[in-house]
Scaffold this motif. Structure first.
Motif, mmCIF file in Angstrom:
data_model
loop_
_atom_site.group_PDB
_atom_site.id
_atom_site.type_symbol
_atom_site.label_atom_id
_atom_site.label_comp_id
_atom_site.label_asym_id
_atom_site.label_seq_id
_atom_site.Cartn_x
_atom_site.Cartn_y
_atom_site.Cartn_z
ATOM 1 N N PRO A 138 0.795 -1.234 0.000
ATOM 2 C CA PRO A 138 0.000 0.000 0.000
ATOM 3 C C PRO A 138 0.822 1.276 0.000
ATOM 4 N N ASP A 139 1.956 1.268 0.709
ATOM 5 C CA ASP A 139 2.737 2.505 0.787
ATOM 6 C C ASP A 139 3.419 2.850 -0.530
ATOM 7 N N LEU A 140 3.478 1.912 -1.473
ATOM 8 C CA LEU A 140 4.090 2.180 -2.770
ATOM 9 C C LEU A 140 3.061 2.492 -3.851
ATOM 10 N N ARG A 142 0.473 4.593 -4.057
ATOM 11 C CA ARG A 142 0.229 6.004 -4.338
ATOM 12 C C ARG A 142 1.372 6.665 -5.108
ATOM 13 N N PRO A 143 2.629 6.581 -4.653
ATOM 14 C CA PRO A 143 3.685 7.283 -5.383
ATOM 15 C C PRO A 143 4.082 6.638 -6.701
ATOM 16 N N MET A 144 3.920 5.326 -6.828
ATOM 17 C CA MET A 144 4.462 4.640 -7.989
ATOM 18 C C MET A 144 3.424 4.269 -9.058
ATOM 19 N N PHE A 145 2.214 3.915 -8.651
ATOM 20 C CA PHE A 145 1.263 3.343 -9.594
ATOM 21 C C PHE A 145 -0.039 4.125 -9.746
ATOM 22 N N SER A 146 -0.457 4.817 -8.715
ATOM 23 C CA SER A 146 -1.802 5.385 -8.675
ATOM 24 C C SER A 146 -2.121 6.268 -9.872
ATOM 25 N N ASP A 147 -1.254 7.215 -10.196
ATOM 26 C CA ASP A 147 -1.536 8.145 -11.296
ATOM 27 C C ASP A 147 -1.670 7.416 -12.624
ATOM 28 N N LYS A 148 -0.806 6.418 -12.855
ATOM 29 C CA LYS A 148 -0.858 5.677 -14.113
ATOM 30 C C LYS A 148 -2.133 4.847 -14.222
ATOM 31 N N VAL A 149 -2.503 4.194 -13.122
ATOM 32 C CA VAL A 149 -3.708 3.369 -13.126
ATOM 33 C C VAL A 149 -4.953 4.239 -13.300
ATOM 34 N N THR A 150 -4.989 5.377 -12.596
ATOM 35 C CA THR A 150 -6.130 6.285 -12.714
ATOM 36 C C THR A 150 -6.285 6.808 -14.137
ATOM 37 N N LYS A 151 -5.161 7.189 -14.746
ATOM 38 C CA LYS A 151 -5.194 7.694 -16.123
ATOM 39 C C LYS A 151 -5.678 6.609 -17.082
ATOM 40 N N PHE A 152 -5.254 5.376 -16.849
ATOM 41 C CA PHE A 152 -5.672 4.273 -17.716
ATOM 42 C C PHE A 152 -7.180 4.084 -17.667
ATOM 43 N N PHE A 153 -7.751 4.056 -16.459
ATOM 44 C CA PHE A 153 -9.195 3.834 -16.346
ATOM 45 C C PHE A 153 -10.002 5.062 -16.753
ATOM 46 N N ASP A 154 -9.440 6.240 -16.592
ATOM 47 C CA ASP A 154 -10.124 7.438 -17.097
ATOM 48 C C ASP A 154 -10.279 7.350 -18.613
ATOM 49 N N ARG A 250 14.101 4.318 -7.351
ATOM 50 C CA ARG A 250 13.239 3.974 -6.230
ATOM 51 C C ARG A 250 14.005 3.852 -4.920
ATOM 52 N N ARG A 251 15.307 3.914 -4.969
ATOM 53 C CA ARG A 251 16.091 3.919 -3.743
ATOM 54 C C ARG A 251 16.236 5.357 -3.249
ATOM 55 N N SER A 252 15.097 5.929 -2.890
ATOM 56 C CA SER A 252 15.071 7.323 -2.447
ATOM 57 C C SER A 252 14.550 7.390 -1.029
ATOM 58 N N PRO A 253 14.802 8.492 -0.306
ATOM 59 C CA PRO A 253 14.377 8.595 1.098
ATOM 60 C C PRO A 253 12.886 8.396 1.294
ATOM 61 N N GLY A 254 12.087 8.806 0.303
ATOM 62 C CA GLY A 254 10.645 8.699 0.481
ATOM 63 C C GLY A 254 10.100 7.309 0.268
ATOM 64 N N ILE A 255 10.907 6.438 -0.354
ATOM 65 C CA ILE A 255 10.401 5.112 -0.702
ATOM 66 C C ILE A 255 11.248 4.014 -0.091
ATOM 67 N N GLY A 256 12.528 4.223 0.020
ATOM 68 C CA GLY A 256 13.371 3.199 0.609
ATOM 69 C C GLY A 256 13.902 2.238 -0.428
ATOM 70 N N SER A 257 14.598 1.222 0.032
ATOM 71 C CA SER A 257 15.261 0.294 -0.888
ATOM 72 C C SER A 257 14.502 -1.006 -1.048
ATOM 73 N N LYS A 258 13.216 -1.026 -0.689
ATOM 74 C CA LYS A 258 12.437 -2.267 -0.795
ATOM 75 C C LYS A 258 11.884 -2.449 -2.205
ATOM 76 N N MET A 259 12.380 -1.646 -3.151
ATOM 77 C CA MET A 259 11.759 -1.576 -4.455
ATOM 78 C C MET A 259 12.226 -2.607 -5.468
ATOM 79 N N ALA A 260 12.895 -3.650 -5.090
ATOM 80 C CA ALA A 260 13.290 -4.623 -6.099
ATOM 81 C C ALA A 260 12.034 -5.267 -6.603
ATOM 82 N N PRO A 261 11.456 -4.786 -7.629
ATOM 83 C CA PRO A 261 10.033 -4.912 -7.836
ATOM 84 C C PRO A 261 9.571 -6.137 -8.582
#
Length: 293
Positions: A138-140, A142-154, A250-261
């Protein structure tokens, strides 16, 4: 439990009649083991029936398994399939392996998706699945996917699509959101071969009857279309660069290094069959992720 209820239209109906003595759906025969001679006889009839219409390899690896491999259905499990007694290793219908493997069978040396991998092969404490899931917490979102998913469904639910078949619009634009979420690539930058394979793959899944001409043509398009993803290929190099770039960002202070996606563990060769990600733990306890394509 029941055997697969075979499709009952056109050539499939005839095929069913030709093998019905050996493959009855009735309760009286469902539990009876099939004799080797009955299987061989049914296979021979299927080869004779379809060999003039379809490629021999397709008959052997798609049509025969579709009819001769039993699929049992039961109640949905109340517990996750995480134990070794119910493995997900190569858990794909036999007739569908040609869609993701040039050899028509499992080829782990060319790449493995975690969704078809047994728990015992995913590393300590289900590591590969845990790495995959770190991309969808959940914490990822909003910053990583939300805008793209919203634009797709719009776009999908835009007034201009009113009165049109929704699934057609969805399938035509699916690869835009898929590649954008995984690699940040969209629009005309998506390779034409990937679009072709994706459309054919979805067509096969939609009809799911290998005796139909439309399924055969699209199945073989996927089987025969080669996308080189090796380290020296243009597409392979591009994917590798995109993966490494996205991990660094994605290895940034706001997201951390858990991003090996999960974005880097791509499910089938619709993107790159050999794309993979491995992890190792350093002396200070940090996890290091290495991507390859």
């Amino acid at each position: 439990m029941k055997r697969r209820t075979f499709l009952t239209g056109g050539a499939t109906a005839a095929a069913r009649l030709s093998i019905q003595p050996a493959f009855s759906d009735s309760a009286s025969t469902a539990a009876q083991p099939l004799m080797a001679t009955a299987v061989e006889s049914s296979a021979a009839r299927l080869r004779t029936q379809f060999s003039k219409q379809f490629d021999p390899e397709y008959v052997e690896n798609a049509i025969l398994p579709f009819f001769l491999v039993s699929i049992y259905q039961g109640e949905r499990s109340m517990l996750p399939m995480i134990d070794l007694s119910l493995t997900k290793e190569n858990a794909l219908p036999t007739d569908m392996w040609g869609l993701i493997s040039k050899s028509w069978r499992p080829a782990p040396q060319d790449g493995v998706t975690v969704f078809l991998q047994g728990l015992d092969k995913r590393g300590p404490e289900n590591r590969r699945k845990r790495i995959y899931m770190t991309a969808v917490t959940p914490d990822l979102y909003r910053p990583m996917f939300s805008d793209k998913v919203t634009k797709f469904f719009d776009g999908l639910l835009a007034p201009g699509n009113a009165g049109k078949p929704l699934m057609r619009s969805y399938l035509e634009t699916f690869w835009h959101i898929y590649w954008d979420l995984h690699l940040g690539i969209k629009g005309d930058a998506i390779p034409a071969q990937v679009r072709q394979i994706g459309a054919s793959f979805n067509t096969v899944l939609a009809y799911r009857n290998p005796t139909l001409q439309i399924v055969y043509e699209n199945y073989m398009t996927v089987q025969k279309t080669s996308i080189s993803c090796g380290a020296g290929s243009t597409l392979g190099s591009r994917i590798s660069r995109q993966i490494k770039s996205r991990i660094r960002k994605r290895r940034s202070p706001g997201i951390g290094s858990k991003m090996a996606p999960a974005m880097t563990i791509l499910p089938t060769r619709m993107l790159c069959s050999s794309a993979s990600i491995t992890s190792s733990r350093s002396a200070n306890g940090a996890i290091r992720f290495t991507t390859s394509c």
